[in-house]
Design an enzyme around this catalytic site. Structure first.
Site, mmCIF file in Angstrom:
data_model
loop_
_atom_site.group_PDB
_atom_site.id
_atom_site.type_symbol
_atom_site.label_atom_id
_atom_site.label_comp_id
_atom_site.label_asym_id
_atom_site.label_seq_id
_atom_site.Cartn_x
_atom_site.Cartn_y
_atom_site.Cartn_z
ATOM 1 N N ARG A 136 0.837 -1.200 0.000
ATOM 2 C CA ARG A 136 0.000 0.000 0.000
ATOM 3 C C ARG A 136 0.875 1.255 0.000
ATOM 4 N NH1 ARG A 136 -5.110 -1.823 0.401
ATOM 5 N NH2 ARG A 136 -5.260 -3.905 1.340
ATOM 6 N N ILE A 162 2.183 4.818 0.889
ATOM 7 C CA ILE A 162 2.237 5.496 2.189
ATOM 8 C C ILE A 162 1.412 6.792 2.182
ATOM 9 C CG2 ILE A 162 4.263 6.979 1.805
ATOM 10 C CD1 ILE A 162 5.337 5.898 4.508
ATOM 11 N N ASN A 189 4.419 6.251 -13.856
ATOM 12 C CA ASN A 189 5.018 7.550 -14.138
ATOM 13 C C ASN A 189 6.470 7.375 -14.581
ATOM 14 O OD1 ASN A 189 2.639 8.859 -13.251
ATOM 15 N ND2 ASN A 189 3.318 8.742 -11.118
ATOM 16 N N HIS A 200 7.234 1.196 -10.841
ATOM 17 C CA HIS A 200 6.093 0.780 -10.032
ATOM 18 C C HIS A 200 4.814 1.124 -10.757
ATOM 19 C CE1 HIS A 200 7.663 4.705 -8.783
ATOM 20 N NE2 HIS A 200 6.405 5.085 -8.617
#
Ligand code: 5GP
Ligand code: ZN
Length: 116
Positions: free
Chosen positions: A31, A33, A89, A102
């Site tokens: 998850r 942050i 991105n 990611h």
């Protein structure tokens, strides 16, 4: 940046704590942050690849695994029917802050388009 200095490599190694939602031999997911939606999960390869510009044909299967892992997690999180967004991105204009690729999985609310 070498993988030793990489935040996400340190998360994979367990040197830094993460709220892990999925692990297999090649893929790790946790998850975010600073979530931008009710569900905000990052799906990453265990292999250090700094940006999508650094990927090549040897990573074809691994990149596919990221997307299919996002699909599995989206179903598990109850997002599949209403929908969700997958984003990767790249570099400054893409808004990349962590240089280990990611895939963002965002869901749980209606997301606007186009992005900012
Ligand atoms: P980027 O802007 O590179 O596409 O996304 C990086 C993401 O990593 C951001 O959404 C940010 O909140 C997340 N992030 C940065 N540091 C940490 C951390 O230490 N732990 C977790 N779980 N997420 C992080
Ligand atoms: Zn890394």
């Amino acid at each position: 940046m070498s993988s030793e200095d990489c935040l996400f490599c340190q998360l994979i190694n367990g040197d830094i704590k993460a709220d892990v939602v999925y692990v297999d031999d090649d893929v790790f997911a946790f998850r975010d942050i600073n979530p931008q939606a009710p569900v905000h999960i990052l799906i990453i390869p265990k292999q250090h690849i700094a940006t999508i510009n650094d990927a090549d044909d040897s990573h074809t299967s691994l990149l596919g695994r990221l997307v299919l892992t996002a699909q599995v997690i989206a179903k598990r999180e109850g997002l599949a029917e209403n929908g969700y967004r997958l984003v990767m991105n790249c570099n400054q204009d893409g808004g990349q802050a962590v240089f280990h690729i990611h895939l963002h999985l965002l869901g749980g609310r209606a997301l606007s388009w186009p992005p900012g």
